[in-house]
Every structure is written in structure tokens, then in C-alpha cells.
Design an enzyme around this catalytic site. Structure first.
Site, PDB file in Angstrom:
ATOM      1  N   PRO A 244       0.839  -1.203   0.000  1.00  0.00           N
ATOM      2  CA  PRO A 244       0.000   0.000   0.000  1.00  0.00           C
ATOM      3  C   PRO A 244       0.872   1.251   0.000  1.00  0.00           C
ATOM      4  O   PRO A 244       1.408   1.657   1.023  1.00  0.00           O
ATOM      5  CB  PRO A 244      -0.828  -0.121   1.293  1.00  0.00           C
ATOM      6  CG  PRO A 244      -0.080  -1.078   2.151  1.00  0.00           C
ATOM      7  CD  PRO A 244       0.804  -1.914   1.298  1.00  0.00           C
ATOM      8  N   ASP A 425       5.655   2.587   2.509  1.00  0.00           N
ATOM      9  CA  ASP A 425       4.768   1.449   2.740  1.00  0.00           C
ATOM     10  C   ASP A 425       3.898   1.793   3.943  1.00  0.00           C
ATOM     11  O   ASP A 425       4.396   1.865   5.075  1.00  0.00           O
ATOM     12  CB  ASP A 425       5.634   0.205   3.001  1.00  0.00           C
ATOM     13  CG  ASP A 425       4.818  -1.057   3.174  1.00  0.00           C
ATOM     14  OD1 ASP A 425       3.640  -0.956   3.537  1.00  0.00           O
ATOM     15  OD2 ASP A 425       5.388  -2.147   2.957  1.00  0.00           O
ATOM     16  N   HIS A 426       2.630   1.983   3.683  1.00  0.00           N
ATOM     17  CA  HIS A 426       1.748   2.489   4.744  1.00  0.00           C
ATOM     18  C   HIS A 426       1.491   1.444   5.830  1.00  0.00           C
ATOM     19  O   HIS A 426       0.960   1.760   6.894  1.00  0.00           O
ATOM     20  CB  HIS A 426       0.425   2.965   4.128  1.00  0.00           C
ATOM     21  CG  HIS A 426      -0.233   4.062   4.907  1.00  0.00           C
ATOM     22  ND1 HIS A 426       0.120   4.386   6.196  1.00  0.00           N
ATOM     23  CD2 HIS A 426      -1.231   4.919   4.572  1.00  0.00           C
ATOM     24  CE1 HIS A 426      -0.636   5.374   6.630  1.00  0.00           C
ATOM     25  NE2 HIS A 426      -1.456   5.728   5.663  1.00  0.00           N
ATOM     26  N   ARG A 427       1.874   0.188   5.590  1.00  0.00           N
ATOM     27  CA  ARG A 427       1.742  -0.806   6.662  1.00  0.00           C
ATOM     28  C   ARG A 427       2.771  -0.561   7.749  1.00  0.00           C
ATOM     29  O   ARG A 427       2.631  -0.999   8.873  1.00  0.00           O
ATOM     30  CB  ARG A 427       1.937  -2.219   6.097  1.00  0.00           C
ATOM     31  CG  ARG A 427       0.850  -2.646   5.150  1.00  0.00           C
ATOM     32  CD  ARG A 427       1.250  -3.900   4.420  1.00  0.00           C
ATOM     33  NE  ARG A 427       2.539  -3.720   3.746  1.00  0.00           N
ATOM     34  CZ  ARG A 427       3.229  -4.696   3.184  1.00  0.00           C
ATOM     35  NH1 ARG A 427       2.783  -5.931   3.239  1.00  0.00           N
ATOM     36  NH2 ARG A 427       4.368  -4.443   2.584  1.00  0.00           N
ATOM     37  N   ILE A 429       4.797   2.639   7.803  1.00  0.00           N
ATOM     38  CA  ILE A 429       5.041   4.065   8.067  1.00  0.00           C
ATOM     39  C   ILE A 429       3.721   4.826   8.015  1.00  0.00           C
ATOM     40  O   ILE A 429       2.931   4.649   7.070  1.00  0.00           O
ATOM     41  CB  ILE A 429       6.029   4.614   7.005  1.00  0.00           C
ATOM     42  CG1 ILE A 429       7.398   3.929   7.170  1.00  0.00           C
ATOM     43  CG2 ILE A 429       6.161   6.134   7.113  1.00  0.00           C
ATOM     44  CD1 ILE A 429       8.308   4.094   5.985  1.00  0.00           C
TER      45      ILE A 429
END
Ligand code: CAO
Length: 453
Positions: A244, A425-427, A429
Site C-alpha cells: 500500500p 509502505d503504509h503498513r 510508516i
């Protein structure tokens, strides 16, 4: 008869026991120096093993499916030149006096032959970014549901392209077993479905790719994609659909930095290398990564822990005629700007001449993709998995910036502004951290002396 040489697998970095996937020549074929002889492929890379010199293939010692490591015998090559001309040994081949015997060749396909002599010149190996398996399961439709399965079942399912979220486990506590995966594939096949569709494992089905006869609409020319582009493309696609991504934009005032760079560029030129902004960007990024260690990290294989790296190896995207490669500048934290600039020049030259070794592309902890030498004001770079962030850099422009003087009397001043695009990577950060990261980086670039602190 001309001398016969043993062509061995050259130094291929840390790769061992990797599969021979293509044999590109047969006995009797004439080959040129640097012509590809075989293709070997690991989970992480695919590379072609080139011929060290021109000659005629006498005997091929490997076949598809063999496992080879550095030093394994590939084939016997009869020199094209008279023996005197090849007295100077080529780096990846060992000379044998005349016809091979079982003793001399080792006699077995794929068996590791004695270690090759030290490789003085890097082999020409087309490289691709590491193609590690996606280290986590893509969330099912219900994001709270996590299929219960052992790592080996997960691996098995991944190999077959099966989305575990669609399965009902028959093991204890609903655990999914190998047999459940097998049954799922069997049922799907019987139903005429394609379990290994390109979108397998994803919580959505894509419609088929449009099949269009373009020639109906006008003249066309069809060119096959290079092997590098195909492999790099597959990795980029995987990273794009499975991470993501969010991109944080910012801009740094590099007016002072640019004056300093220009003032120092003469020194670097005298030493034979170019001092571009990129060396400063690597330095400033490392300074920032030290403050934000979870940007210098990777998810582990389970996807449930973060591996924070205490080393700073920065990958740099290099545009080559065959496609994109990402060589890694190691221990960037321990190098000065001049060392970084010199190394950058060397690796980008090696990349464009296809002289990088697989090891040169591995171990990166963070990447930078600079399009600043070309143009554009922003872009959304794709994360180089299993890293968790990548910095995109666009072309700096001079424009009026409102500078608020301490006296309260502000004014517009011409400032050189550098656009930055950080994909993360939104998982791993959060957006707030990404904004803090780029703000910090902007500060460091605004006063590069901060990287000394
Ligand atoms: N703003 C303005 N000018 C810039 C700049 C920036 N951000 N960055 C570099 N420049 C200038 C340089 O100073 C140099 O100027 P001169 O020719 O006047 O000396 C010129 O642009 C060309 O720089 P360069 O490209 O040779 O050197 P570099 O160190 O900036 O970059 C490399 C090296 C290998 C990264 C680059 O050549 C390259 O391949 N970039 C493409 C990367 C890419 O494709 N990324 C996309 C990946 S996603 O598909």
C-alpha cells in the site's frame, strides 16, 4: 587443434545451487566473446552466463534443471584463435591441454568444478532487482480475517497462486492444510477456472487484458521486451499491487547547497569524477534515516515484525537502455560526499555497460530514484521491496519564495527549490512520520552541515 578451455560459472555473488533454466548453445556452435551461453535463475535474480572468449562449443556440460554454483563447469570451448593467442587466460575459464577427459572435466552435469581462478573482470550479467517472494499474505476481503496456516502451506499456496483467504481449513481449529490447497486447485481446475491467474492471491479479479489487433488501425512494429525489462517489470508490478503505497511530496531549498556543489565541482573534476546533487542526497538521506530508523527497515517473512537495519546501503535507480537497475552503494553512512560521487559514477557506468554483478544489487536498505537530470516536477516512485520507502527526486527550479525575515518584513527571493517525492509502505510508516521524514530531510538539504552532526 586449438586449445580447449573449460568455461565455468563466474562469481555470481552469494548465489549457490541455482537452476539452469536455458541452454542457449549446442556442440558445434560458434560463439562470440560475451555471447550468452546459459541462463541461470534463482528466486532473486536471473542472469545470463556469457562466453569469456570467442570459440566453438565442443561439449555442453549442463542441462536445464541442473543446479550450479560458482566454479561449476558449463561447457568446453575450443578457442577460435591459434593456441598462442589464448595463452593469456580469460578470467572465467580454466585452460585444459587438449581433448577433455572425465577426470579433467569432472564428467558430471552441474557438478561443482574446482573453483575458478580469481575473476579480474566482472562478467557481463544483465541484472534485475531482487525478486523476493511477497513476504506476507495479501489481505482477504475481510481485512480482520487472517487465514490460519503454517509457513510451508503459505509458501505452497503462494507458489500455486492460491489466495488462502478463500479456503476453508479442515485441520485443527480451522487450520488450512496442504490437502486443502490441493483440493482447492483441483476443484478450480475441474470447474475450468484458472487458479494461477495473474491476479491470483488478490482479493479481486481483473478482466482479461484487451486483445487488440493494433495493425487494424495503422502501421505497427513489434519489438520483444528485453529480458531485464520483463523481469524488472514483474517485480515492479508485484511491488505496486502488494504494497500500500502513499507518496509524500515536499521541496527543499537547495540554493546554498547548489553554490557549495558548484564551488566543489572543480575539485572533483580534477580527480576524474562528476559531483552531482545525488551524492549530497544520499548523504542527507542517511542522516535522516538515522533519525527515522523504521524507514531503514523491512518487514520480516511473516509480515508481523519489522527488521530495522543498522547499516545504510542506499540503492540508486539507474536508467539503462535495457531497463531500470538499482545498484547499491554500501555503507553510505561511512563515506564522504566525494567518495559517494565517485562510486555513483562508477556504478552507473557499470550498470549501463551491463557490468554489474548480482551482489552489486543486493542488500539495499533505502532507494533513491533521481529524475532530476531529465525533468519533471514530481512523480510517485514504486518501492523497491522488501524496502519500505524510496525517495524520488525531480528537477530543481529557481522560483520566488516568500522569506519571512525575523523583523517581520518578509519578501520574495529567488530560491533554487528541489522537489522530493517519498513513497512509503503504509503498513509500516504512518503519514505523519513520512511528513516528519521529508521535513527533516528538507532541513538537512537546506543546510548540509547538519549531515556532519
Ligand atoms: N535538478 C536539476 N539538475 C539536476 C538534478 C536535479 N535534481 N540532478 C541532476 N541534475 C543535473 C546534473 O547536475 C547534471 O548536470 P550537468 O550535465 O550540467 O553536469 C545533469 O543533471 C545530469 O545528471 P546525471 O543524470 O548524469 O547524474 P545524476 O548523478 O543526477 O544521476 C543517475 C545519475 C545514474 C541516477 C541518472 O543518470 C539516472 O539514471 N537517472 C534515472 C533514474 C530513473 O530512471 N529513475 C526512475 C525509476 S522509476 O522508473
Amino acid at each position: 587443434m586449438n586449445a580447449v578451455t573449460e568455461v565455468l560459472i563466474p562469481d555470481i555473488g552469494d548465489f549457490k545451487d541455482i537452476d539452469v533454466t536455458e541452454v542457449l548453445v549446442k556442440p558445434g556452435d560458434s560463439v562470440r566473446a560475451e555471447q550468452s551461453l546459459i541462463t541461470v535463475e534463482s528466486e532473486k535474480a536471473s542472469m545470463e552466463i556469457p562466453s569469456p572468449s570467442a570459440g566453438v562449443v565442443r561439449e555442453v556440460k549442463v542441462k536445464i534443471g541442473d543446479k550450479v554454483s560458482q566454479g561449476a563447469l558449463v561447457l568446453l570451448l575450443e578457442a577460435a584463435e591459434a593456441p598462442a593467442a589464448i595463452a593469456d587466460p580469460v578470467p572465467v575459464a580454466t585452460q585444459v591441454a587438449a581433448l577433455p577427459s572425465e577426470e579433467k572435466t569432472g564428467g558430471k552435469s552441474g557438478a561443482a568444478a574446482p573453483a575458478a581462478p580469481a575473476v579480474s573482470a566482472a562478467p557481463t550479467v544483465p541484472l534485475v532487482p531482487a525478486a523476493v517472494p511477497v513476504p506476507y499474505e495479501v489481505p482477504p476481503v475481510d481485512p480482520l480475517f487472517k487465514p490460519h496456516a503454517s509457513p510451508s502451506v503459505r509458501l505452497f499456496a503462494r507458489e500455486l497462486g492460491v489466495d488462502l483467504a478463500r479456503l476453508k481449513g479442515t485441520g485443527p481449529k480451522g487450520r488450512i492444510l496442504h490437502d486443502d490447497v490441493r483440493l482447492f486447485v483441483k476443484t478450480a481446475l475441474q470447474a475450468g477456472a484458472a487458479p494461477v491467474a495473474k491476479t491470483a492471491g488478490m482479493p479481486f479479479e481483473l478482466p482479461a487484458w484487451p486483445s487488440v489487433d493494433f495493425a487494424k488501425f495503422g502501421p505497427v512494429e513489434t519489438k520483444p521486451l528485453s529480458r531485464l525489462r520483463r523481469l524488472a517489470g514483474a517485480n515492479l508490478h508485484r511491488n505496486w499491487v502488494s504494497i500500500p503505497h502513499v507518496t509524500q511530496f515536499d521541496e527543499a531549498d537547495i540554493t546554498e547547497l547548489e553554490s557549495f556543489r558548484k564551488a566543489s565541482a572543480g575539485d572533483s573534476e580534477r580527480q576524474g569524477f562528476k559531483l552531482t546533487l545525488l551524492a549530497f542526497l544520499i548523504k542527507a538521506s542517511v542522516t535522516t534515516l538515522r533519525q527515522f530508523p523504521h524507514f531503514n527497515a523491512s518487514l520480516d517473512a511473516s509480515g508481523e515484525s519489522l527488521v530495522i537495519k543498522k547499516y545504510f546501503h542506499v540503492g540508486v535507480a539507474v536508467d539503462t537502455p535495457d531497463g531500470l537497475v538499482v545498484p547499491v552503494i554500501r555503507d553510505a553512512d561511512r563515506k564522504g560526499i566525494f567518495d559517494l560521487a565517485r562510486e555513483l559514477g562508477e556504478v552507473s557506468k557499470a550498470a549501463r555497460e551491463k557490468k554489474l554483478k548480482p551482489g552489486d544489487m543486493q542488500g539495499g536498505t533505502f532507494s533513491i530514484s533521481s529524475l532530476g537530470g531529465i525533468g519533471g516536477s514530481a512523480f510517485t516512485p514504486i518501492i523497491n521491496a522488501p524496502e519500505v520507502a524510496i525517495l524520488g527526486v525531480s528537477k530543481s527550479v529557481t522560483r520566488p519564495v516568500w522569506i519571512d525575515a525575523k523583523s517581520g518584513e518578509g519578501q520574495f527571493q529567488p530560491r533554487l527549490m528541489l522537489p522530493l517525492s517519498l513513497s512509503y509502505d503504509h503498513r509500516v510508516i504512518d503519514g505523519a512520520d513520512a511528513a516528519r521524514f521529508t521535513s527533516y530531510l528538507v532541513n538537512v538539504l537546506g543546510d548540509i552541515r547538519r549531515s556532519l552532526l
